[in-house]
Scaffold this active site. Structure first.
Site, PDB file in Angstrom:
ATOM      1  CG  PHE A  82      -1.980  -0.959   1.474  1.00 17.62           C
ATOM      2  CD1 PHE A  82      -3.026  -0.937   0.814  1.00 17.62           C
ATOM      3  CD2 PHE A  82      -1.819  -2.177   2.298  1.00 17.62           C
ATOM      4  CE1 PHE A  82      -3.929  -1.860   0.730  1.00 17.62           C
ATOM      5  CE2 PHE A  82      -2.769  -3.007   2.579  1.00 17.62           C
ATOM      6  CZ  PHE A  82      -3.845  -2.897   1.644  1.00 17.62           C
ATOM      7  CB  SER A 127      -5.531   4.055  -8.746  1.00 18.30           C
ATOM      8  OG  SER A 127      -6.167   5.055  -9.291  1.00 18.30           O
ATOM      9  CE1 TYR A 154      -1.588   7.878  -6.541  1.00 19.15           C
ATOM     10  CE2 TYR A 154      -3.403   8.223  -8.088  1.00 19.15           C
ATOM     11  CZ  TYR A 154      -2.874   7.474  -7.015  1.00 19.15           C
ATOM     12  OH  TYR A 154      -3.735   6.564  -6.586  1.00 19.15           O
ATOM     13  CE  LYS A 158      -0.533   3.868  -6.668  1.00 22.36           C
ATOM     14  NZ  LYS A 158      -0.250   3.072  -5.627  1.00 22.36           N
TER      15      LYS A 158
HETATM   16  N1  UFG Z   1     -15.250  16.784  -5.589  1.00 31.44           N
HETATM   17  C1  UFG Z   1     -16.026  17.887  -5.246  1.00 31.44           C
HETATM   18  N2  UFG Z   1     -15.624  18.837  -4.268  1.00 31.44           N
HETATM   19  C2  UFG Z   1     -14.611  18.649  -3.629  1.00 31.44           C
HETATM   20  C3  UFG Z   1     -13.901  17.192  -3.929  1.00 31.44           C
HETATM   21  C4  UFG Z   1     -14.413  16.543  -4.940  1.00 31.44           C
HETATM   22  O1  UFG Z   1     -17.116  18.324  -6.144  1.00 31.44           O
HETATM   23  O2  UFG Z   1     -14.411  19.409  -2.541  1.00 31.44           O
HETATM   24  C5  UFG Z   1     -15.505  16.104  -6.985  1.00 31.44           C
HETATM   25  C6  UFG Z   1     -14.605  15.577  -7.856  1.00 31.44           C
HETATM   26  O3  UFG Z   1     -14.461  16.717  -8.737  1.00 31.44           O
HETATM   27  C7  UFG Z   1     -14.850  14.417  -8.483  1.00 31.44           C
HETATM   28  C8  UFG Z   1     -15.481  13.628  -7.309  1.00 31.44           C
HETATM   29  O4  UFG Z   1     -15.846  14.537  -6.258  1.00 31.44           O
HETATM   30  O5  UFG Z   1     -15.545  14.409  -9.524  1.00 31.44           O
HETATM   31  C9  UFG Z   1     -14.466  12.712  -6.522  1.00 31.44           C
HETATM   32  O6  UFG Z   1     -13.300  13.449  -6.284  1.00 31.44           O
HETATM   33  P1  UFG Z   1     -12.116  12.804  -5.185  1.00 31.44           P
HETATM   34  O7  UFG Z   1     -11.196  13.727  -5.221  1.00 31.44           O
HETATM   35  O8  UFG Z   1     -12.639  12.404  -4.094  1.00 31.44           O
HETATM   36  O9  UFG Z   1     -11.679  11.523  -5.876  1.00 31.44           O
HETATM   37  P2  UFG Z   1     -10.970  11.578  -7.406  1.00 31.44           P
HETATM   38  O10 UFG Z   1     -11.929  10.521  -8.219  1.00 31.44           O
HETATM   39  O11 UFG Z   1     -10.757  12.464  -8.151  1.00 31.44           O
HETATM   40  O12 UFG Z   1      -9.515  10.753  -7.299  1.00 31.44           O
HETATM   41  C10 UFG Z   1      -9.768   9.554  -6.757  1.00 31.44           C
HETATM   42  C11 UFG Z   1      -8.221   9.277  -5.683  1.00 31.44           C
HETATM   43  C12 UFG Z   1      -7.216   9.137  -6.468  1.00 31.44           C
HETATM   44  C13 UFG Z   1      -7.289   8.337  -7.766  1.00 31.44           C
HETATM   45  C14 UFG Z   1      -8.514   8.548  -8.751  1.00 31.44           C
HETATM   46  C15 UFG Z   1      -8.904   7.650  -9.736  1.00 31.44           C
HETATM   47  O13 UFG Z   1      -8.331  10.353  -4.937  1.00 31.44           O
HETATM   48  O14 UFG Z   1      -5.993   8.721  -5.894  1.00 31.44           O
HETATM   49  O15 UFG Z   1      -9.700   8.591  -7.698  1.00 31.44           O
HETATM   50  O16 UFG Z   1      -9.741   8.123 -10.562  1.00 31.44           O
HETATM   51  F1  UFG Z   1      -6.175   8.338  -8.796  1.00 31.44           F
END
Ligand code: UFG
Length: 342
Positions: A82, A127, A154, A158
């Site tokens: 991890f 991921s 990042y 991966k």
């Molecule tokens: N989002 C918001 N407001 C916020 C935070 C996030 O609207 O304050 C939205 C983002 O735009 C996205 C969704 O919520 O549409 C999910 O966002 P996250 O940041 O929680 O997750 P991500 O899908 O962007 O990223 C995650 C992991 C990464 C990984 C990725 C793979 O954090 O490590 O998934 O797609 F690489």
């Protein structure tokens, strides 16, 4: 008892997996450098399972220190790797740190495992980011979908780690690898003794939601409502971290069981629910699950965001005999309970 090493054992997914492995009867040894976690997590694991896990404070970049883990525990049969840096935005600012930590850590681990001589089994935390933005005909996404250029250092680490492991499996006959491609892990253990510990202002959606509900943040910004999705906000496959942890137990069970010929030495599984939820749907599910009204506003799109991605988890369902089916309200309630203990 079968001993499994977890690198990044006190991290978010590592700690939940430690619990599930102990509950399944495995002997766990954990290592972590606490770069994004803290020693208190070990107490949380112990409170849930009723016994401490073996643990060494080690940075996987430090080969000699890492080698000592294998000297002390020569009976390690499998490793779940991890330990890695995982913030997309930070990786753009500090690419060298990401390549150093994520790639060097994996190389050191693989060397140590291969040199062990006998069977070397590695489960690698990958991921869904490796797929980039899938084209509509590739949704829901299977393991065969094309790998697209990564959108961040990042994501590139991966992809590179999967490539390194692919080459090593070909070169070293004693090595077997399972790459688990996680979708979006959320929630906390139902006991609320362990959960996600974001550093500073959360980048991820669910910690931002729970901190807003707790009054730590004023308002959640929904990043864009003009995407080509039913309600205009982005779609993801949110998977309960405990369900995800259980998939690791299944992966280890499979790697350590006699091979009936159906198991390849490099296997890949998508770990998701198969259900895509929009940001707005998740916000409303949180309100429904907790009875807390969430302060949110619609803001501009976040740069680099994927519009929509969710898993086809059929392979993991069939081959691992695993599925993620905890209802989303239950998952969000667990995240809220955890937030309230912080
Ligand atoms: N989002 C918001 N407001 C916020 C935070 C996030 O609207 O304050 C939205 C983002 O735009 C996205 C969704 O919520 O549409 C999910 O966002 P996250 O940041 O929680 O997750 P991500 O899908 O962007 O990223 C995650 C992991 C990464 C990984 C990725 C793979 O954090 O490590 O998934 O797609 F690489």
């Amino acid at each position: 008892m079968t001993r499994v090493l977890l690198t990044g054992a006190t991290g978010y997914i590592g700690s939940h997996t430690a619990v599930e492995l102990v509950n399944a009867g495995y002997e766990v040894v954990g290592v972590d450098n606490f770069s994004n976690s803290n020693p208190k997590v070990l107490e949380g694991i112990e409170k849930i399972t009723g016994k401490p896990i073996d643990f060494m404070e080690v940075d996987c970049r430090d080969f000699d220190a890492f080698a000592k883990v294998f000297e002390k525990f020569p009976d390690i049969e499998a490793v779940i790797h991890f330990a890695a840096s995982k913030a997309v935005g930070e990786s753009v600012q500090k690419p060298l740190m990401y390549y150093d930590n994520n790639i060097r850590g994996l190389i050191n681990l693989t060397k140590l495992m291969v040199e062990k001589g006998k069977g070397a089994s590695i489960v690698f935390s990958s991921s869904c980011t490796v797929y980039g933005q899938p084209t509509p005909e590739n949704l829901p996404i299977t393991e065969q979908a094309p790998i697209q250029p990564a959108t961040s250092p990042y994501g590139r680490t991966k992809q590179m780690c999967e490539d390194i492991l692919t080459d090593c499996v070909k070169a070293y006959g004693n090595l077997s690898v399972t790459a688990l491609r996680y979708f979006n892990p959320i929630g906390a253990h139902p006991s609320a003794f362990i959960g996600e510990l974001p550093n500073g202002v959360p980048q991820n959606l669910v910690p931002y939601i729970t901190q807003t509900a707790a009054g730590i943040r004023e308002c959640l910004t929904v990043f864009g409502d003009d995407y080509n999705t039913p309600d205009g906000s982005c779609i993801r496959d949110y998977i309960y971290v405990v369900d995800l942890a259980k998939a690791h137990v299944k992966a280890i069970d499979r790697m350590l069981s006699p091979n009936d010929g159906s198991r390849e030495r490099f296997e890949i599984f998508n770990l998701g629910t198969g259900r895509g939820l929009s940001v707005l749907e998740l916000v409303h599910a949180f309100e429904k699950a907790t009875g807390v009204k969430l302060n949110y506003r619609i803001g501009p799109r976040r740069e680099g965001d994927t519009e929509q991605v969710w898993a086809n988890p059929a392979k993991a369902n069939k081959v691992l005999g695993w599925s993620a089916d905890t209802p989303v309200e239950e998952i969000l309630a667990s995240a809220w309970r955890w937030q309230q203990t912080l």
